[in-house]
Write a protein that holds these residues in place. Structure first.
Motif, PDB file in Angstrom:
ATOM      1  N   ARG A   1       0.866  -1.186   0.000  1.00 59.62           N
ATOM      2  CA  ARG A   1       0.000   0.000   0.000  1.00 59.62           C
ATOM      3  C   ARG A   1       0.902   1.234   0.000  1.00 59.62           C
ATOM      4  O   ARG A   1       1.079   1.917   1.016  1.00 59.62           O
ATOM      5  CB  ARG A   1      -0.917  -0.038   1.219  1.00 59.62           C
ATOM      6  CG  ARG A   1      -1.915  -1.205   1.158  1.00 59.62           C
ATOM      7  CD  ARG A   1      -2.938  -1.129   2.266  1.00 59.62           C
ATOM      8  NE  ARG A   1      -2.401  -1.563   3.552  1.00 59.62           N
ATOM      9  CZ  ARG A   1      -2.423  -2.814   3.994  1.00 59.62           C
ATOM     10  NH1 ARG A   1      -2.939  -3.779   3.239  1.00 59.62           N
ATOM     11  NH2 ARG A   1      -1.927  -3.123   5.180  1.00 59.62           N
TER      12      ARG A   1
ATOM     13  N   GLY B   1       7.365   5.279   4.473  1.00 60.97           N
ATOM     14  CA  GLY B   1       6.539   4.639   3.460  1.00 60.97           C
ATOM     15  C   GLY B   1       7.124   4.790   2.063  1.00 60.97           C
ATOM     16  O   GLY B   1       7.056   3.870   1.243  1.00 60.97           O
TER      17      GLY B   1
ATOM     18  N   ARG C   1       4.394  -1.544  13.214  1.00 57.20           N
ATOM     19  CA  ARG C   1       3.108  -0.950  12.843  1.00 57.20           C
ATOM     20  C   ARG C   1       3.179  -0.335  11.446  1.00 57.20           C
ATOM     21  O   ARG C   1       2.227  -0.433  10.661  1.00 57.20           O
ATOM     22  CB  ARG C   1       2.687   0.097  13.874  1.00 57.20           C
ATOM     23  CG  ARG C   1       2.279  -0.483  15.226  1.00 57.20           C
ATOM     24  CD  ARG C   1       1.548   0.535  16.074  1.00 57.20           C
ATOM     25  NE  ARG C   1       2.393   1.668  16.441  1.00 57.20           N
ATOM     26  CZ  ARG C   1       3.148   1.725  17.527  1.00 57.20           C
ATOM     27  NH1 ARG C   1       3.196   0.681  18.350  1.00 57.20           N
ATOM     28  NH2 ARG C   1       3.864   2.788  17.796  1.00 57.20           N
ATOM     29  N   ALA C   2       4.311   0.285  11.134  1.00 56.37           N
ATOM     30  CA  ALA C   2       4.485   0.865   9.798  1.00 56.37           C
ATOM     31  C   ALA C   2       4.488  -0.226   8.734  1.00 56.37           C
ATOM     32  O   ALA C   2       3.918  -0.049   7.649  1.00 56.37           O
ATOM     33  CB  ALA C   2       5.788   1.667   9.748  1.00 56.37           C
ATOM     34  N   TRP C   3       5.132  -1.357   9.032  1.00 56.65           N
ATOM     35  CA  TRP C   3       5.120  -2.464   8.070  1.00 56.65           C
ATOM     36  C   TRP C   3       3.699  -2.968   7.842  1.00 56.65           C
ATOM     37  O   TRP C   3       3.306  -3.257   6.713  1.00 56.65           O
ATOM     38  CB  TRP C   3       5.988  -3.611   8.568  1.00 56.65           C
ATOM     39  CG  TRP C   3       7.439  -3.278   8.728  1.00 56.65           C
ATOM     40  CD1 TRP C   3       8.108  -2.191   8.215  1.00 56.65           C
ATOM     41  CD2 TRP C   3       8.405  -4.029   9.455  1.00 56.65           C
ATOM     42  NE1 TRP C   3       9.424  -2.231   8.579  1.00 56.65           N
ATOM     43  CE2 TRP C   3       9.648  -3.339   9.338  1.00 56.65           C
ATOM     44  CE3 TRP C   3       8.360  -5.203  10.191  1.00 56.65           C
ATOM     45  CZ2 TRP C   3      10.809  -3.816   9.941  1.00 56.65           C
ATOM     46  CZ3 TRP C   3       9.521  -5.676  10.792  1.00 56.65           C
ATOM     47  CH2 TRP C   3      10.736  -4.985  10.659  1.00 56.65           C
ATOM     48  N   GLY C   4       2.934  -3.093   8.928  1.00 59.89           N
ATOM     49  CA  GLY C   4       1.559  -3.564   8.799  1.00 59.89           C
ATOM     50  C   GLY C   4       0.721  -2.622   7.947  1.00 59.89           C
ATOM     51  O   GLY C   4      -0.083  -3.064   7.114  1.00 59.89           O
ATOM     52  N   ARG C   5       0.901  -1.325   8.140  1.00 60.02           N
ATOM     53  CA  ARG C   5       0.147  -0.353   7.343  1.00 60.02           C
ATOM     54  C   ARG C   5       0.511  -0.462   5.868  1.00 60.02           C
ATOM     55  O   ARG C   5      -0.351  -0.285   4.997  1.00 60.02           O
ATOM     56  CB  ARG C   5       0.424   1.072   7.840  1.00 60.02           C
ATOM     57  CG  ARG C   5      -0.212   1.404   9.177  1.00 60.02           C
ATOM     58  CD  ARG C   5      -0.161   2.890   9.456  1.00 60.02           C
ATOM     59  NE  ARG C   5       1.197   3.405   9.568  1.00 60.02           N
ATOM     60  CZ  ARG C   5       1.886   3.469  10.690  1.00 60.02           C
ATOM     61  NH1 ARG C   5       1.333   3.044  11.833  1.00 60.02           N
ATOM     62  NH2 ARG C   5       3.109   3.965  10.714  1.00 60.02           N
ATOM     63  N   TYR C   6       1.763  -0.763   5.597  1.00 64.47           N
ATOM     64  CA  TYR C   6       2.201  -0.827   4.198  1.00 64.47           C
ATOM     65  C   TYR C   6       1.706  -2.105   3.512  1.00 64.47           C
ATOM     66  O   TYR C   6       1.540  -2.123   2.288  1.00 64.47           O
ATOM     67  CB  TYR C   6       3.723  -0.754   4.119  1.00 64.47           C
ATOM     68  CG  TYR C   6       4.230  -0.544   2.709  1.00 64.47           C
ATOM     69  CD1 TYR C   6       4.395   0.743   2.200  1.00 64.47           C
ATOM     70  CD2 TYR C   6       4.508  -1.624   1.878  1.00 64.47           C
ATOM     71  CE1 TYR C   6       4.832   0.953   0.902  1.00 64.47           C
ATOM     72  CE2 TYR C   6       4.950  -1.428   0.575  1.00 64.47           C
ATOM     73  CZ  TYR C   6       5.104  -0.144   0.097  1.00 64.47           C
ATOM     74  OH  TYR C   6       5.529   0.058  -1.200  1.00 64.47           O
TER      75      TYR C   6
ATOM     76  N   GLU D   1       3.169  -8.723   6.296  1.00 62.61           N
ATOM     77  CA  GLU D   1       2.522  -9.628   7.243  1.00 62.61           C
ATOM     78  C   GLU D   1       3.578 -10.326   8.103  1.00 62.61           C
ATOM     79  O   GLU D   1       4.635 -10.710   7.597  1.00 62.61           O
ATOM     80  CB  GLU D   1       1.708 -10.687   6.495  1.00 62.61           C
ATOM     81  CG  GLU D   1       0.569 -10.108   5.679  1.00 62.61           C
ATOM     82  CD  GLU D   1      -0.192 -11.174   4.908  1.00 62.61           C
ATOM     83  OE1 GLU D   1      -1.326 -10.890   4.492  1.00 62.61           O
ATOM     84  OE2 GLU D   1       0.359 -12.283   4.733  1.00 62.61           O
TER      85      GLU D   1
END
Length: 253
Positions: A95, A197, A228-233, A236
């Motif tokens: 994302r 990001g 958390r930044a990895w999850g938003r992007y 998994e």
């Protein structure tokens, strides 16, 4: 610690670590049990008892939580040194943020830039070395710098820049299947502005251009902000690995 060693290697892997041995003035050995390995604690025990290293840095899957009690019976001091969490992104599913004026990917950082970036970004990073009283924190940071410089010299890095210069750096290890991010971060002055990001997007774009199927990355378990930044992007979580330092008792007297 590379993805293959942690996730895919079939056997217990042990190897001397000459860079760490030279850096810390103690003989250091790496011992890794992968997620797919069928190894038992007895296999680890045999390797540890046969080792002449001053310090063994052992990593094994977190689900083998019962192992630690056995590690305390091997004639060495066992020091818990946090954990590593591994995350994965399928290339093309990120994302990614929209392009922004004043932020752009690309460019090869100069050696001086790499040194300054690593010290600015990772100077306060709580890595596993800090758990060991025999390891100097400054020497650990020197190791990160050397690691990043090797990647930069080989062209295995991505940067994001702005009007003020380089804002973020990622060093990589690449093969035909995946791109692994080794070190990644944003300079303190640019944090909180969404630059990270754009760094992940630059890495994903590079992986896509090479035909790689996935991007993987890891960090210490306590580093929840970046996770958390990895999850938003779109990354998994895949695996958690425990780190234990096994130290010869006479060195702690």
């Amino acid at each position: 610690m590379g993805w293959h060693e942690v996730m895919e290697a079939e056997a217990v892997r042990t190897a001397a670590s000459p860079f760490e041995s030279a850096r810390f003035g103690r003989s250091v050995e790496r011992l890794t049990v992968s997620a797919e390995s069928a190894a038992e604690l007895s296999d680890v025990r045999a390797v540890v008892l046969a080792s002449d290293a001053d310090i063994i840095i052992l990593r094994y899957p977190a689900e083998r939580v019962g192992w630690f009690a056995g590690l305390t019976t091997l004639g060495r001091t066992a020091i818990p040194a946090d954990s590593l969490t591994y995350w994965r992104l399928r290339v093309g599913e990120g994302r990614a943020p929209d392009p922004e004026p004043g932020i752009w990917p690309g460019g090869a950082p100069a050696t001086a830039d790499v040194r300054a970036l690593v010290r600015g970004i990772f100077g306060a990073y709580g890595n596993h070395y800090l758990a060991n009283p025999l390891f100097d924190a400054g020497a650990a940071l020197d190791g990160y710098e050397e690691w990043a410089l090797r990647s930069a010299a080989q062209g295995d890095c991505v940067v994001v820049s702005g009007q003020a210069g380089v804002l973020a750096l990622a060093t990589l290890e690449e093969d035909t299947v995946r791109t692994e991010i080794l070190l990644a971060g944003v300079v303190p002055a640019a944090q909180g502005r969404g630059v990270y990001g754009h760094l992940l997007r630059a890495v994903e774009d590079r992986a896509a251009s090479r035909g790689a199927a996935e991007v993987v990355i890891s960090t210490q378990g306590h580093n929840t902000r970046v996770q958390r930044a990895w999850g938003r992007y779109g990354f998994e979580p895949v695996q958690t690995v425990l780190t234990v330092h096994l130290i010869r008792n006479r060195l702690l007297v």
